[in-house]
Design a protein around this motif. Structure first.
Motif, PDB file in Angstrom:
ATOM      1  N   LYS A 117       0.838  -1.203   0.000  1.00 54.38           N
ATOM      2  CA  LYS A 117       0.000   0.000   0.000  1.00 54.38           C
ATOM      3  C   LYS A 117       0.871   1.252   0.000  1.00 54.38           C
ATOM      4  O   LYS A 117       1.945   1.272   0.589  1.00 54.38           O
ATOM      5  CB  LYS A 117      -0.895   0.013   1.241  1.00 54.38           C
ATOM      6  N   VAL A 118       0.335   2.286  -0.618  1.00 50.13           N
ATOM      7  CA  VAL A 118       1.082   3.540  -0.750  1.00 50.13           C
ATOM      8  C   VAL A 118       1.127   4.274   0.594  1.00 50.13           C
ATOM      9  O   VAL A 118       0.092   4.490   1.218  1.00 50.13           O
ATOM     10  CB  VAL A 118       0.404   4.450  -1.803  1.00 50.13           C
ATOM     11  N   ILE A 119       2.342   4.647   1.020  1.00 54.92           N
ATOM     12  CA  ILE A 119       2.461   5.482   2.218  1.00 54.92           C
ATOM     13  C   ILE A 119       2.600   6.941   1.784  1.00 54.92           C
ATOM     14  O   ILE A 119       2.006   7.844   2.344  1.00 54.92           O
ATOM     15  CB  ILE A 119       3.684   5.085   3.068  1.00 54.92           C
ATOM     16  N   ASP A 120       3.383   7.144   0.756  1.00 53.77           N
ATOM     17  CA  ASP A 120       3.670   8.508   0.314  1.00 53.77           C
ATOM     18  C   ASP A 120       4.200   8.436  -1.116  1.00 53.77           C
ATOM     19  O   ASP A 120       4.707   7.402  -1.533  1.00 53.77           O
ATOM     20  CB  ASP A 120       4.737   9.122   1.236  1.00 53.77           C
ATOM     21  N   PHE A 121       4.059   9.505  -1.840  1.00 57.02           N
ATOM     22  CA  PHE A 121       4.635   9.506  -3.187  1.00 57.02           C
ATOM     23  C   PHE A 121       5.027  10.907  -3.623  1.00 57.02           C
ATOM     24  O   PHE A 121       4.534  11.896  -3.074  1.00 57.02           O
ATOM     25  CB  PHE A 121       3.662   8.893  -4.204  1.00 57.02           C
ATOM     26  N   ALA A 122       5.946  10.969  -4.577  1.00 52.96           N
ATOM     27  CA  ALA A 122       6.323  12.248  -5.174  1.00 52.96           C
ATOM     28  C   ALA A 122       6.375  12.050  -6.673  1.00 52.96           C
ATOM     29  O   ALA A 122       6.724  10.974  -7.153  1.00 52.96           O
ATOM     30  CB  ALA A 122       7.688  12.694  -4.656  1.00 52.96           C
ATOM     31  N   MET A 123       5.988  13.071  -7.402  1.00 56.72           N
ATOM     32  CA  MET A 123       6.020  12.984  -8.863  1.00 56.72           C
ATOM     33  C   MET A 123       6.711  14.202  -9.435  1.00 56.72           C
ATOM     34  O   MET A 123       6.766  15.244  -8.797  1.00 56.72           O
ATOM     35  CB  MET A 123       4.587  12.910  -9.412  1.00 56.72           C
TER      36      MET A 123
ATOM     37  N   GLU B 389       5.504  13.492  10.700  1.00 57.13           N
ATOM     38  CA  GLU B 389       6.212  12.866  11.828  1.00 57.13           C
ATOM     39  C   GLU B 389       5.428  13.012  13.135  1.00 57.13           C
ATOM     40  O   GLU B 389       5.345  12.095  13.928  1.00 57.13           O
ATOM     41  CB  GLU B 389       7.588  13.515  12.008  1.00 57.13           C
ATOM     42  N   ARG B 390       4.868  14.198  13.351  1.00 55.94           N
ATOM     43  CA  ARG B 390       4.225  14.463  14.644  1.00 55.94           C
ATOM     44  C   ARG B 390       2.824  13.887  14.753  1.00 55.94           C
ATOM     45  O   ARG B 390       2.408  13.436  15.808  1.00 55.94           O
ATOM     46  CB  ARG B 390       4.146  15.972  14.892  1.00 55.94           C
ATOM     47  N   LEU B 391       2.057  13.980  13.635  1.00 56.71           N
ATOM     48  CA  LEU B 391       0.646  13.594  13.730  1.00 56.71           C
ATOM     49  C   LEU B 391       0.278  12.434  12.817  1.00 56.71           C
ATOM     50  O   LEU B 391      -0.848  11.959  12.833  1.00 56.71           O
ATOM     51  CB  LEU B 391      -0.254  14.794  13.381  1.00 56.71           C
ATOM     52  N   GLY B 392       1.238  12.014  11.990  1.00 52.97           N
ATOM     53  CA  GLY B 392       0.964  10.923  11.050  1.00 52.97           C
ATOM     54  C   GLY B 392      -0.071  11.293  10.006  1.00 52.97           C
ATOM     55  O   GLY B 392      -0.682  10.418   9.399  1.00 52.97           O
ATOM     56  N   VAL B 393      -0.261  12.595   9.781  1.00 52.70           N
ATOM     57  CA  VAL B 393      -1.272  13.003   8.808  1.00 52.70           C
ATOM     58  C   VAL B 393      -0.725  12.808   7.390  1.00 52.70           C
ATOM     59  O   VAL B 393       0.440  13.072   7.117  1.00 52.70           O
ATOM     60  CB  VAL B 393      -1.731  14.466   9.051  1.00 52.70           C
ATOM     61  N   LYS B 394      -1.576  12.290   6.505  1.00 55.70           N
ATOM     62  CA  LYS B 394      -1.163  12.080   5.116  1.00 55.70           C
ATOM     63  C   LYS B 394      -1.306  13.384   4.358  1.00 55.70           C
ATOM     64  O   LYS B 394      -2.298  14.099   4.501  1.00 55.70           O
ATOM     65  CB  LYS B 394      -2.020  10.998   4.472  1.00 55.70           C
ATOM     66  N   GLU B 418      -6.381  11.568  -7.197  1.00 54.44           N
ATOM     67  CA  GLU B 418      -7.005  10.246  -7.088  1.00 54.44           C
ATOM     68  C   GLU B 418      -6.118   9.287  -6.309  1.00 54.44           C
ATOM     69  O   GLU B 418      -6.609   8.469  -5.534  1.00 54.44           O
ATOM     70  CB  GLU B 418      -7.334   9.709  -8.479  1.00 54.44           C
ATOM     71  N   ALA B 419      -4.810   9.379  -6.524  1.00 51.08           N
ATOM     72  CA  ALA B 419      -3.896   8.512  -5.771  1.00 51.08           C
ATOM     73  C   ALA B 419      -3.992   8.834  -4.282  1.00 51.08           C
ATOM     74  O   ALA B 419      -3.921   7.950  -3.425  1.00 51.08           O
ATOM     75  CB  ALA B 419      -2.474   8.690  -6.260  1.00 51.08           C
ATOM     76  N   PHE B 420      -4.171  10.101  -3.971  1.00 41.77           N
ATOM     77  CA  PHE B 420      -4.309  10.524  -2.583  1.00 41.77           C
ATOM     78  C   PHE B 420      -5.609   9.979  -1.990  1.00 41.77           C
ATOM     79  O   PHE B 420      -5.639   9.491  -0.863  1.00 41.77           O
ATOM     80  CB  PHE B 420      -4.281  12.059  -2.544  1.00 41.77           C
ATOM     81  N   PHE B 421      -6.687  10.007  -2.777  1.00 41.04           N
ATOM     82  CA  PHE B 421      -7.953   9.424  -2.333  1.00 41.04           C
ATOM     83  C   PHE B 421      -7.755   7.943  -2.024  1.00 41.04           C
ATOM     84  O   PHE B 421      -8.208   7.440  -1.000  1.00 41.04           O
ATOM     85  CB  PHE B 421      -9.041   9.526  -3.410  1.00 41.04           C
ATOM     86  N   GLU B 422      -7.085   7.249  -2.958  1.00 47.51           N
ATOM     87  CA  GLU B 422      -6.880   5.805  -2.777  1.00 47.51           C
ATOM     88  C   GLU B 422      -6.089   5.535  -1.500  1.00 47.51           C
ATOM     89  O   GLU B 422      -6.371   4.605  -0.752  1.00 47.51           O
ATOM     90  CB  GLU B 422      -6.150   5.223  -3.997  1.00 47.51           C
ATOM     91  N   GLN B 423      -5.094   6.411  -1.262  1.00 48.91           N
ATOM     92  CA  GLN B 423      -4.259   6.275  -0.062  1.00 48.91           C
ATOM     93  C   GLN B 423      -5.104   6.409   1.206  1.00 48.91           C
ATOM     94  O   GLN B 423      -4.922   5.676   2.163  1.00 48.91           O
ATOM     95  CB  GLN B 423      -3.246   7.416  -0.096  1.00 48.91           C
TER      96      GLN B 423
END
Lengths: 261, 426
Positions: A117-123, B389-394, B418-423
């Motif tokens: 699963k994706v944790i983070d990404f950069a493009m 790091e502090r709050l684990g917010v995406k 959309e990738a962010f939504f999926e995350q």
């Protein structure tokens, strides 16, 4: 037997992967996307199906990904290539923590967890710097087939730095270097460095990685791989067909969603 | 303004316009009833501006300027940034920006500045006509670009310019900073009297200060209703409903408006009416709005059950302006305007965002990196890392201009969103 398909319509190529219920890859196909997405999808899917010896109606679930994902009306679900590359890379190399995908139109660096699963990404931003397109344009300037371009860079003894990151300006820079009779392989090495330094910037944005898998057409380019490995100080996992990782991830999602529904 | 006879004209014009009913969207909650009142207020504001010249002194002011002082002299105020947002929302950004670029202004310059200069050079505006200023009033608490932009206008039209200089707050505000700012106000008053032909009145000033403070407080309460789940409004609504606190602050109309808006929102909270049909995830926005995408994005997010419930941008007019205090009008004004988010240190911004993420129970943060607004966009990658790091917010970072869509890459942004939504959905 149930079958699942993943279709990845990229800016340059379209890939299809067909999986069976045990996650075995039954077949795959790659072709140029060209100017007609519908035709490219039909053609590539047809090829993959005939290689698998399957009729179209045997596919139980289809997931589309890539830039053309919205133009595939028969797909059961659409998922971004970011999630799909993550899933595909995790499936092939389960220890993967970072996926570097350098495709035709964009590059991305994806951090993933132990389940893909994706944790983070950069493009890359709105320009072709650091993408496959950049290398393709430059290979065109040198009149070298793109498949030989990376190997040529390895012959360089003295790298010539390219200062422009803009594809158009870099091309004029290259032309003036050619006019000065600089050896082609030295300029080409500099061009590869330029791509890698853009991508390395993205790697740092998402954090210094553990095991790395590369996907996308540029993973076939040894010139880019070697420079990236230099930065990483470790080898990169590369599948024999790195271009199909997005489609593979899509097929894996197809199975997951089929079972869930 | 009744003496201008404009309201009658305005009503007449409104009557001629046919209203086309908008189909209700299944993903959105019922629209805010106040929206009509807001449209009326803002249209009236722009409409009056066509007739104001000669009746009142006109000042063009930056969005973070201490406008309360100008109100004492009855200045009619024009906000070029608000006008820029209006042009952006009507998808006129590139067209008007290019009028400035034709004169040699670089495309990397803030697009609000380019729109304003482009408008000055060409007269192009969706608002009919903006009145030429008698005064340019510029405060550098939002950026340094405004200094050069307003100097340029001042030179072009040969109009007096007053600059209010707010020292950047590196750690804590100093007494000497306050004294420096108050002395600037003292110097301004005789100039303002001369330009406007009206006398300074301490009593009137205190009343306006109270109105400004109250409007800002009420705006803060409006925003705070979004702490409820489901939130009664979205940040896309707030981007539009912030117009009075930005451009009509210190006038009774802005306070009146926020009182009725607050009442409506509190009623929605009580009845459990959400701004979107199904609020599943709550998001926060950082930076100016992408004006030409407001409608598209409000639908895109609503469809997926994502609701923006907080933004550092809309919060900026609720954060410090209520420091205004009629007991110490000048000192409190210096404090209120110099401590705004863009004139304050990174640690402050980080703490502010941390607090908002907790208070509004934020699941994901969308950061807009905006080449037009350098002070807003600087440090965003560090903020993203530290908040993670502090709050684990995406967090997702996207790049776009607020009005100039020539640099907008639809597909790339869509894929990122959309990738962010999926995350977040997993």
């Amino acid at each position: 037997m149930t079958y699942f398909a993943g279709i990845d319509v990229g800016s340059l190529t379209t890939e299809v992967v067909i999986l069976d219920k045990d996650d075995r890859m039954v077949s795959y196909a790659i072709s140029a996307t060209g100017a007609n997405v519908t035709e490219a999808v039909e053609h590539t899917l047809g090829q993959a199906l005939s290689r698998a010896g399957l009729a179209r109606d045997r596919l139980n679930f289809i997931v589309a990904t890539g830039y053309g994902r919205i133009t595939i009306p028969f797909a059961d679900k659409k998922i971004t290539e970011i999630s799909c590359h993550a899933m595909g890379a995790h499936h092939l190399f389960p220890d993967t923590e970072t996926v570097i995908d350098i495709g035709g139109q964009d590059s991305k660096v994806i951090r993933i967890d132990g389940e893909g699963k994706v944790i983070d990404f950069a493009m890359n931003d709105k320009c072709a710097a650091g993408t496959g397109r950049f290398l393709e344009v430059m290979a065109g300037t040198f009149q070298v087939p793109i498949d030989d371009f990376g190997a040529l860079s390895l012959k360089s003894k003295r790298e010539i730095p390219i200062s422009s990151i803009c594809t158009v300006f870099a091309e004029s820079e290259v032309i003036s270097l050619i006019a000065r009779n600089e050896p082609a392989e030295d300029i080409i090495r500099g061009l590869h460095r330029s791509v890698v330094s853009r991508v390395w910037g993205m790697v740092q944005t998402v954090g210094v990685p553990g095991p790395v898998t590369m996907s996308g057409g540029v993973a076939k380019n040894p010139g880019v791989v070697i420079l990236l490995e230099e930065h990483l100080k470790k080898p990169i996992h590369i599948h024999t067909e790195p271009q199909i990782i997005g489609a593979l991830g899509a097929a894996l999602f197809a199975k997951k969603h089929f079972l869930r529904d | 303004m009744k003496d201008l006879g404009a309201p009658a004209l305005f009503r007449l014009q409104q009557m001629q316009k046919k209203k086309r009913p908008r189909k209700p969207n299944p993903h959105l909650g019922p629209p805010l009833k106040c929206a009509d009142r807001l449209r009326e207020i803002m249209t009236r504001h722009y409409y009056l501006s066509r007739f104001v010249k000669g009746a009142k002194p006109v000042a063009w002011v930056t969005s973070g300027a201490p406008v309360e002082l100008l109100r004492v002299f009855d200045f009619y105020t024009v906000y070029p940034e608000n006008h820029g947002a209006l042009c952006g929302a009507q998808k006129l950004g590139p067209e008007i920006c290019s009028k400035a670029e034709d004169r040699g202004y670089h495309p990397d310059l803030c697009s609000y500045a380019r729109i304003d200069l482009g408008h000055a050079f060409s007269g192009k505006t969706p608002a009919g006509r903006l009145p030429r200023p008698d005064l340019l009033f510029c405060c550098n608490n939002i950026c340094q670009t405004v200094l050069y932009w307003y100097k340029e206008l001042s030179h072009y039209w040969d109009v007096p310019l007053i600059v209010f200089d707010t020292p950047f707050n590196f750690k804590d505000i100093q007494e000497s900073d306050i004294r420096y700012m108050v002395s600037q106000f003292e110097e301004m008053i005789p100039r303002l009297e001369k330009i406007s032909g009206r006398k300074f009145s301490d009593k009137r000033f205190k009343k306006i200060i109270s109105l400004g403070s109250e409007a800002s407080l009420t705006w803060g309460r409006v925003l705070a209703t979004m702490k409820h789940s489901p939130a009664p409004m979205t940040i896309f609504d707030a981007f539009v409903h912030m117009a009075p606190v930005v451009s009509l602050r210190g006038l009774p109309v802005s306070l009146d408006y926020y009182r009725i808006l607050l009442e409506e929102l509190e009623d929605r909270v009580e009845k459990g009416i959400g701004a979107i049909a199904k609020e599943e995830k709550r998001l926060m926005w950082d930076n100016i709005a992408v004006w030409f995408k407001l409608r598209d994005w409000s639908l895109l997010f609503a469809e997926r059950g994502f609701n923006f419930v907080a933004a550092t941008y809309t919060n900026a007019w609720a954060e410090t302006i209520h420091y205004l205090n009629p007991e110490s009008p000048f000192e409190s004004m210096a404090r209120a305007y110099s401590l705004v988010i863009l004139n304050n240190n990174m640690d402050h911004r980080l703490k502010l965002m941390e607090g908002m993420i907790r208070d509004y129970r934020i699941d994901g943060l969308v950061i807009l990196s905006l080449r037009s607004c350098k002070p807003y966009s600087v440090g965003q990658y560090d903020i993203r890392r530290l908040l993670g790091e502090r709050l684990g917010v995406k967090t997702l970072v996207i790049e776009a201009d607020m009005t100039d869509f020539r640099t907008f890459s639809e597909e790339q942004i869509r894929t990122r969103l959309e990738a962010f939504f999926e995350q977040l959905e997993e």
